[in-house]
Design an enzyme around this catalytic site. Structure first.
Site, PDB file in Angstrom:
ATOM      1  N   GLU A  14      26.365  37.583  43.010  1.00 40.55           N
ATOM      2  CA  GLU A  14      27.785  37.770  43.320  1.00 40.55           C
ATOM      3  C   GLU A  14      28.013  38.567  44.612  1.00 40.55           C
ATOM      4  O   GLU A  14      29.096  38.494  45.198  1.00 40.55           O
ATOM      5  CB  GLU A  14      28.486  38.429  42.116  1.00 40.55           C
ATOM      6  CG  GLU A  14      28.539  37.468  40.930  1.00 40.55           C
ATOM      7  CD  GLU A  14      29.039  38.078  39.638  1.00 40.55           C
ATOM      8  OE1 GLU A  14      29.783  37.404  38.911  1.00 40.55           O
ATOM      9  OE2 GLU A  14      28.667  39.237  39.324  1.00 40.55           O
ATOM     10  N   ASP A 198      32.453  28.417  34.495  1.00 40.37           N
ATOM     11  CA  ASP A 198      32.286  27.692  33.216  1.00 40.37           C
ATOM     12  C   ASP A 198      33.594  27.777  32.438  1.00 40.37           C
ATOM     13  O   ASP A 198      34.508  28.499  32.832  1.00 40.37           O
ATOM     14  CB  ASP A 198      31.147  28.314  32.400  1.00 40.37           C
ATOM     15  CG  ASP A 198      31.392  29.787  32.103  1.00 40.37           C
ATOM     16  OD1 ASP A 198      30.936  30.634  32.884  1.00 40.37           O
ATOM     17  OD2 ASP A 198      32.096  30.103  31.119  1.00 40.37           O
TER      18      ASP A 198
HETATM   19  N1  ADE Z   1      31.255  35.256  33.195  1.00 38.01           N
HETATM   20  C1  ADE Z   1      31.230  33.964  33.563  1.00 38.01           C
HETATM   21  N2  ADE Z   1      31.396  33.144  32.499  1.00 38.01           N
HETATM   22  C2  ADE Z   1      31.528  33.963  31.427  1.00 38.01           C
HETATM   23  C3  ADE Z   1      31.703  33.721  30.048  1.00 38.01           C
HETATM   24  N3  ADE Z   1      31.778  32.482  29.557  1.00 38.01           N
HETATM   25  N4  ADE Z   1      31.775  34.795  29.210  1.00 38.01           N
HETATM   26  C4  ADE Z   1      31.684  36.055  29.719  1.00 38.01           C
HETATM   27  N5  ADE Z   1      31.499  36.330  31.010  1.00 38.01           N
HETATM   28  C5  ADE Z   1      31.420  35.294  31.862  1.00 38.01           C
END
Ligand code: ADE
Length: 232
Positions: A14, A198
């Site tokens: 990041e 995601d």
């Molecule tokens: N960071 C990126 N995706 C995430 C997720 N699904 N749950 C927690 N932190 C995240």
């Protein structure tokens, strides 16, 4: 006096695009993390990744403010999308943050509430205005909304729905609320920018691995433009 801007990510991926872009920096080890310091235009910039989770992020944010004298804190990284309109790579700007994993409802308190604190902590309007202006100039659509933080990677449709229902959040991650708690209590303006990696659903772990680097670099790229637009 020269101002210091702190930029925090949770994972190396990041902050890597920022370090690559700045190129030259000093590395300073402190409290189990490495802080990367450089001078840019009118600013001292200090960059670090905290490691995953709320406790690490709280330590890094405290160190940035109390040890490195940060005048503002920008968090950059990836998040799981909760809002159905969000797609991979979209940018979310937190209007406020909450801790979805705080639960003292046994004593009659609402979920996410800690006495003498509040469920939601607002981000800084002036910083957010700069983020929105820069995004607009770059033809980048950003979604503003509540970001929920907790110490779990969410990869379940049921848990995702639970967080949406209880906290009205549009994205979920594991650090933002720590920045909100620490920076607000220490009176330092902060903002949290995340790019979606995601959908926090049953496939989230696979999607995260695939899109972490790309989405992280989208968020970092926006942060670079923001720094160029900060008032001197
Ligand atoms: N960071 C990126 N995706 C995430 C997720 N699904 N749950 C927690 N932190 C995240």
């Amino acid at each position: 006096m020269k101002k210091t801007i702190a930029i925090i990510g949770a994972m190396r991926e990041e902050i890597a695009p920022l370090l690559e872009s700045f190129g030259r920096y000093k590395s300073i080890d402190f409290g189990g993390n490495t802080y990367y310091q450089l001078e840019y235009k009118n600013y001292t910039i200090i960059i670090a990744y905290s490691k995953i989770g709320k406790i690490h992020a709280a330590l890094t944010c405290s160190t940035m403010i109390l040890h490195f004298n940060a005048d503002c804190v920008i968090f950059t990284g990836v998040a799981g999308g909760l809002d159905s309109t969000l797609k991979i790579g979209d940018i979310v700007l937190a209007t406020s943050l909450c801790q979805y994993d705080v639960d003292i409802s046994a004593f009659g308190h609402p979920l996410g509430f800690i006495p003498e604190s509040s469920i939601y902590i607002n981000t800084n309007k002036e910083l957010n205005d700069i983020v929105k202006k820069v995004a607009k100039e770059n033809n980048l659509a950003i979604k503003e909304g509540i970001i929920a933080s907790g110490d779990s990677f969410i990869f379940s449709n049921d848990k995702k729905k639970w967080i949406i229902d209880n906290f009205k959040a549009c994205a979920v991650e594991m650090e933002g609320a720590s920045i909100a708690v620490v920076a607000s209590l220490l009176n330092v303006p902060f903002c949290v920018i995340r790019s979606i990696s995601d959908g926090a659903d049953d496939n989230a772990n696979i999607s995260f691995d695939e899109f972490l680097v790309n989405s992280a670099s989208k968020s970092a790229k926006l942060v670079l433009s923001i720094i160029d637009n900060m008032p001197s």
